[in-house]
Every structure is written in structure tokens, then in C-alpha cells.
Design an enzyme around this catalytic site. Structure first.
Site, PDB file in Angstrom:
ATOM      1  N   HIS A  18      14.087   7.567   1.485  1.00 24.33           N
ATOM      2  CA  HIS A  18      13.561   7.530   2.859  1.00 24.33           C
ATOM      3  C   HIS A  18      14.721   7.486   3.869  1.00 24.33           C
ATOM      4  O   HIS A  18      14.688   8.180   4.887  1.00 24.33           O
ATOM      5  CB  HIS A  18      12.701   6.270   3.079  1.00 24.33           C
ATOM      6  CG  HIS A  18      11.450   6.206   2.264  1.00 24.33           C
ATOM      7  ND1 HIS A  18      11.112   5.117   1.503  1.00 24.33           N
ATOM      8  CD2 HIS A  18      10.437   7.098   2.107  1.00 24.33           C
ATOM      9  CE1 HIS A  18       9.937   5.332   0.914  1.00 24.33           C
ATOM     10  NE2 HIS A  18       9.513   6.528   1.256  1.00 24.33           N
ATOM     11  N   LYS A  42      -4.801   1.979  -0.146  1.00 22.85           N
ATOM     12  CA  LYS A  42      -3.791   1.475  -1.074  1.00 22.85           C
ATOM     13  C   LYS A  42      -4.042  -0.001  -1.385  1.00 22.85           C
ATOM     14  O   LYS A  42      -3.871  -0.869  -0.518  1.00 22.85           O
ATOM     15  CB  LYS A  42      -2.398   1.657  -0.464  1.00 22.85           C
ATOM     16  CG  LYS A  42      -2.095   3.113  -0.136  1.00 22.85           C
ATOM     17  CD  LYS A  42      -1.004   3.691  -1.024  1.00 22.85           C
ATOM     18  CE  LYS A  42      -0.985   5.198  -1.005  1.00 22.85           C
ATOM     19  NZ  LYS A  42      -0.280   5.808   0.083  1.00 22.85           N
ATOM     20  N   SER A 130       8.932   4.814  -4.119  1.00 17.67           N
ATOM     21  CA  SER A 130       8.624   3.388  -3.952  1.00 17.67           C
ATOM     22  C   SER A 130       7.852   2.876  -5.157  1.00 17.67           C
ATOM     23  O   SER A 130       8.073   1.762  -5.632  1.00 17.67           O
ATOM     24  CB  SER A 130       7.790   3.164  -2.688  1.00 17.67           C
ATOM     25  OG  SER A 130       8.506   3.558  -1.549  1.00 17.67           O
TER      26      SER A 130
HETATM   27  O1  PNS Z   1       4.317   7.540   1.764  1.00 18.76           O
HETATM   28  P1  PNS Z   1       2.904   7.975   1.586  1.00 18.76           P
HETATM   29  O2  PNS Z   1       2.060   6.854   1.016  1.00 18.76           O
HETATM   30  O3  PNS Z   1       2.792   9.240   0.794  1.00 18.76           O
HETATM   31  O4  PNS Z   1       2.334   8.288   3.062  1.00 18.76           O
HETATM   32  C1  PNS Z   1       1.029   8.735   3.258  1.00 18.76           C
HETATM   33  C2  PNS Z   1       0.659   8.652   4.756  1.00 18.76           C
HETATM   34  C3  PNS Z   1       0.822   7.246   5.265  1.00 18.76           C
HETATM   35  C4  PNS Z   1       1.557   9.598   5.543  1.00 18.76           C
HETATM   36  C5  PNS Z   1      -0.829   9.110   4.908  1.00 18.76           C
HETATM   37  O5  PNS Z   1      -1.631   8.373   4.040  1.00 18.76           O
HETATM   38  C6  PNS Z   1      -1.332   8.976   6.336  1.00 18.76           C
HETATM   39  O6  PNS Z   1      -1.007   9.758   7.181  1.00 18.76           O
HETATM   40  N1  PNS Z   1      -2.152   7.915   6.587  1.00 18.76           N
HETATM   41  C7  PNS Z   1      -2.723   7.661   7.903  1.00 18.76           C
HETATM   42  C8  PNS Z   1      -4.227   7.989   7.944  1.00 18.76           C
HETATM   43  C9  PNS Z   1      -4.447   9.470   8.197  1.00 18.76           C
HETATM   44  O7  PNS Z   1      -4.115  10.024   9.215  1.00 18.76           O
HETATM   45  N2  PNS Z   1      -5.028  10.150   7.182  1.00 18.76           N
HETATM   46  C10 PNS Z   1      -5.265  11.575   7.219  1.00 18.76           C
HETATM   47  C11 PNS Z   1      -3.980  12.338   7.018  1.00 18.76           C
HETATM   48  S1  PNS Z   1      -4.159  13.668   5.954  1.00 18.76           S
END
Ligand code: PNS
Length: 162
Positions: A18, A42, A130
Site C-alpha cells: 500500500h 468484512k 493484508s
Molecule cells: O482493500 P479492499 O478490501 O480490496 O478494498 C475494497 C474497497 C474498500 C475499495 C471496497 O469494498 C469499497 O469501495 N467499499 C465501499 C463501499 C462501496 O462503495 N461499494 C461499492 C463499490 S464497487
């Protein structure tokens, strides 16, 4: 006008992969907002949202162009709220593509004004995630070099307390 990129994720915890993406983004953007999502999907994170953001602050304490905060709700709404138009995501192996492709398309459907761009991590971080860091640290393996030093300490403290 300031060019702001939003770098979203779970960051449980932040890894050197990151950090590498943030540093690369700083070469292209004036400021990077690291956005830690409160993701209802999660279950049982290792670190609370407050702890995760605190670790990110510690890692970038000497970098005034980096800001970190957590957000609830849709990422595209958050991106608009902070006055950005760009989402940055890191890519490691081909295996990341499907998931990233779906998210990009969904975010584009939700707000076509927001663009997602991808940065390739340095090859030294290709295998870092992670999830693997949590697993390896939990089983007593070494994670030095995979996560920033302050995170190594926090991982030791957290796992010793278990
Ligand atoms: O590091 P990660 O867990 O792969 O990140 C995933 C993340 C946080 C970018 C994604 O889950 C997200 O954007 N969550 C916010 C909710 C949202 O907007 N969901 C629709 C997006 S497709």
C-alpha cells in the site's frame, strides 16, 4: 487546481505494498487521500477502523500531501465529498483483475464522472496482502519488511494479547 487522488481500501493493516502505491501516486497527484472503508461485509477485522487510520497517520506523519480518514457508505459519494475525481487502486498479479474490473465498472455505473486508475506495485510487493500478513503474523511468522515498522509493533502487541 489541486489534483487529488483517493486511495480506498480496508487497510487491515496497511502493508508496504500500500505504501508503495501511495508513493507512486504522489508522483502523479498533488495529494492522496487514503480512505479506509467501514465495510459491513468484512467480519472480524484484526484492527478497529480507528486503529487502522492511526497506523496510516503514523506511517505518513512526515508526508503533508497524504491524508487518511475512514468513510461509511459508497466510495463514489466519498470521492465527490473530498473534491476528487480519481480513484487509485494497486494491481499485483492477474488474479486481482477480475475483482478490480467489477468494482471499477460498478463505480463507473454509480458515477461516470469518477475515473479509476491502476498502479502496478513494485515486484517486491507482489505477494504481499493484508490477509496473508494477518495469517502469517498470527501463526508466528516474520512480517518485517512486509509492513511498515510501526505496524510490525502493533501486530506483535495485538497478537500477544490474544
Ligand atoms: O482493500 P479492499 O478490501 O480490496 O478494498 C475494497 C474497497 C474498500 C475499495 C471496497 O469494498 C469499497 O469501495 N467499499 C465501499 C463501499 C462501496 O462503495 N461499494 C461499492 C463499490 S464497487
Amino acid at each position: 487546481m489541486e489534483r487529488i487522488a483517493v486511495y480506498p481500501g480496508s487497510f487491515d493493516p496497511i502493508t508496504n505494498g500500500h505504501v508503495d502505491i501511495v508513493r507512486r501516486s504522489l508522483q502523479v497527484f498533488d495529494a492522496v487521500v487514503i480512505a479506509m472503508a467501514h465495510d459491513a461485509d468484512k467480519a472480524a477485522p484484526l484492527f478497529s477502523p480507528t486503529e487502522r487510520v492511526a497506523m496510516i497517520h503514523e506511517v505518513f506523519r512526515d508526508e503533508p500531501r497524504v491524508r487518511a480518514e475512514s468513510f461509511h457508505g459508497l466510495l463514489v459519494d466519498y470521492v465527490s465529498r473530498v473534491g476528487a475525481r480519481v480513484i487509485v487502486r494497486g494491481l499485483r498479479a492477474v488474479a486481482d483483475f477480475e475483482y478490480e474490473f467489477q468494482m471499477t465498472m460498478m463505480n463507473r455505473h454509480l458515477d461516470p464522472r469518477i475515473e479509476t486508475i491502476f498502479m502496478m506495485t513494485s515486484e517486491s510487493h507482489f505477494y504481499t496482502s493484508s490477509r496473508l500478513v494477518r495469517e502469517v503474523a498470527g501463526l508466528g511468522g516474520r512480517v518485517d519488511g512486509l509492513v511498515p515498522d510501526p505496524v510490525v509493533h502493533r501486530l506483535r502487541e495485538r497478537l500477544a494479547a490474544k
